[in-house]
Enzyme design. Sequence first.
Site, PDB file in Angstrom:
ATOM      1  N   ASP A  26      -8.295   6.490  -0.375  1.00 35.77           N
ATOM      2  CA  ASP A  26      -7.873   7.509  -1.335  1.00 35.77           C
ATOM      3  C   ASP A  26      -7.369   6.884  -2.633  1.00 35.77           C
ATOM      4  O   ASP A  26      -6.921   5.734  -2.654  1.00 35.77           O
ATOM      5  CB  ASP A  26      -6.775   8.379  -0.728  1.00 35.77           C
ATOM      6  N   GLU A  27      -7.413   7.652  -3.674  1.00 36.07           N
ATOM      7  CA  GLU A  27      -6.798   7.327  -4.960  1.00 36.07           C
ATOM      8  C   GLU A  27      -7.124   5.914  -5.447  1.00 36.07           C
ATOM      9  O   GLU A  27      -6.272   5.218  -5.994  1.00 36.07           O
ATOM     10  CB  GLU A  27      -5.273   7.534  -4.882  1.00 36.07           C
ATOM     11  N   ALA A  28      -8.391   5.502  -5.252  1.00 36.03           N
ATOM     12  CA  ALA A  28      -8.839   4.185  -5.719  1.00 36.03           C
ATOM     13  C   ALA A  28      -9.241   4.296  -7.187  1.00 36.03           C
ATOM     14  O   ALA A  28     -10.402   4.094  -7.562  1.00 36.03           O
ATOM     15  CB  ALA A  28      -9.998   3.690  -4.861  1.00 36.03           C
ATOM     16  N   LEU A  29      -8.265   4.591  -8.035  1.00 33.61           N
ATOM     17  CA  LEU A  29      -8.532   4.942  -9.426  1.00 33.61           C
ATOM     18  C   LEU A  29      -8.877   3.733 -10.287  1.00 33.61           C
ATOM     19  O   LEU A  29      -9.399   3.894 -11.400  1.00 33.61           O
ATOM     20  CB  LEU A  29      -7.314   5.668 -10.017  1.00 33.61           C
ATOM     21  N   HIS A  59      -4.130   1.196  -3.226  1.00 33.78           N
ATOM     22  CA  HIS A  59      -2.864   1.176  -2.473  1.00 33.78           C
ATOM     23  C   HIS A  59      -2.643  -0.188  -1.815  1.00 33.78           C
ATOM     24  O   HIS A  59      -2.185  -0.269  -0.669  1.00 33.78           O
ATOM     25  CB  HIS A  59      -2.862   2.281  -1.402  1.00 33.78           C
TER      26      HIS A  59
END
Length: 504
Positions: free
Chosen positions: A315-318, A252
């Site tokens: 979060d959401e560190a894809l 993000h």
Amino acid sequence: MTNNKQIEKLSSAWQGLIPKPVSLEKMDGCFCINQETKIVIASAEEEILKIGQYLANLLKPATGFPLEITKSTNSVAQNIISLSIKHDPSLKEEGYELVISTESINLSANKGHGLFNGIQTLRQLLPITIESNVKQDGPWELDALIVKDYPRFSWRGAMIDVARSFFTVEEVKRFIDLFALHKINRLHLHLSDDQGWRIEIKSWPELTSHGGKCAVEGGSSGYYTQDQYKEIVRYAHERFMLVIPEIDVPGHTNAALSSYAELNSDGIAPPYFRGMKVGFSTLDTDKDITYEFLTDVFTEIASITPGPYLHVGGDEALSTTEEEYSHFLSRLETIIASLGKTMIGWGEVGHYENLNSSAIIQLWQSPAKKDHEFALKHGIKTIMSPAHKIYVDMKYDESTHVGQDWAGYVSVETAYNWDPTSVYEGFNEEDILGIEAPLWTETIHNTVDADYMYFPRICGAAEIGWSPKDNRSWEEYCLRLARLGKRLEQLGVNFHRSPLIPWK
């Protein structure tokens, strides 16, 4: 089984209060605030004086009464609103006792925060016209009663995503006041994301001069100077609300990466991002400059943020491998600890096996993701924000004109009819700090729509965080919420008039 008449009678006894107090005993008669009523404080402490002035300022526009503030230890005086500090362990830090008789109002608490919470109850007991900014006709009567009240959980929060779409200082202040009415005591500001960077960092000025100029498609851009941020913090503090700043890393981060090319693995700054996709951006977890950047950012924010907490997202560190993520969190933990702060992260930070037990995990994903198991295993405290229950950017139903539905529809009933101990298996009350209702702003770009998504679901969240579990029922809450609707109208709130509620 309780029938409808019994529920109506019960709701009437509780006067439409939200959140519902621990106990309320009605007595005969009423007290009427008039031109001669005085606010009496028994303490010369500056904090208590300020609370007395807050009450006077709250009541004066609609009543037109001067409500002089005086100091006295005479608690039996007549025609007074008395504010006093007492020592009652049962009230805890935020609790209060409110006694309204035919002769006076006596509000007492262990701390100033308790007095402030008691004032919100007093405010809800008054006619809704007390919320008017212009003089109204009285009478300003309150039923005689005794309220003894204190919160179930210490953390009762609301989150505003100002990164996707920016909200001004004055708009945030308005939300602070609306949240305070319901005894919300945490304001979580999501200050950075792919679409924008919203807080001035003096050692990295391009974050705002460049990163602050972007927003999600249709949203507003902008940023807070450090002085403006301090004004939000000050305003919240005066209402006993702690500001929790979040800088979301390592994912993000497109707004930061676009502002400083050296933070990217290839040394090339990406263009602005105005979409809604997640998981594509990441800081370079191997570069030393990444950690110099994080040290500078969190040091500056820590210096202007009272309280023990810094939120690091996570979060959401894809686009970050598991190994990179663990290395990153290890170094980030050291930075946060060096600032004397407690680190908060979204549920994914629990994937880092060596996470310090003093950290806090904010759970948001479905139980199937298993984020909660790490918290339980290692005794890490949690904040409950399950998306399918309390994400207030989720649509109420298929007809809702803004919001998303990836976590399902979250009706007013869904947002109220759950308990923090039962969403994730294995939790006891002592494992949980409290609850928080996040508003993500990919589709919500103004206060009219933000009002609509927050209210009335944030009212239910406040009650879940405050009121005893056994003291709540959906059927009875509906009737109290129906009464609150007129107050929200008076306050200019564009709330969702759910067909599930028999609005007055």
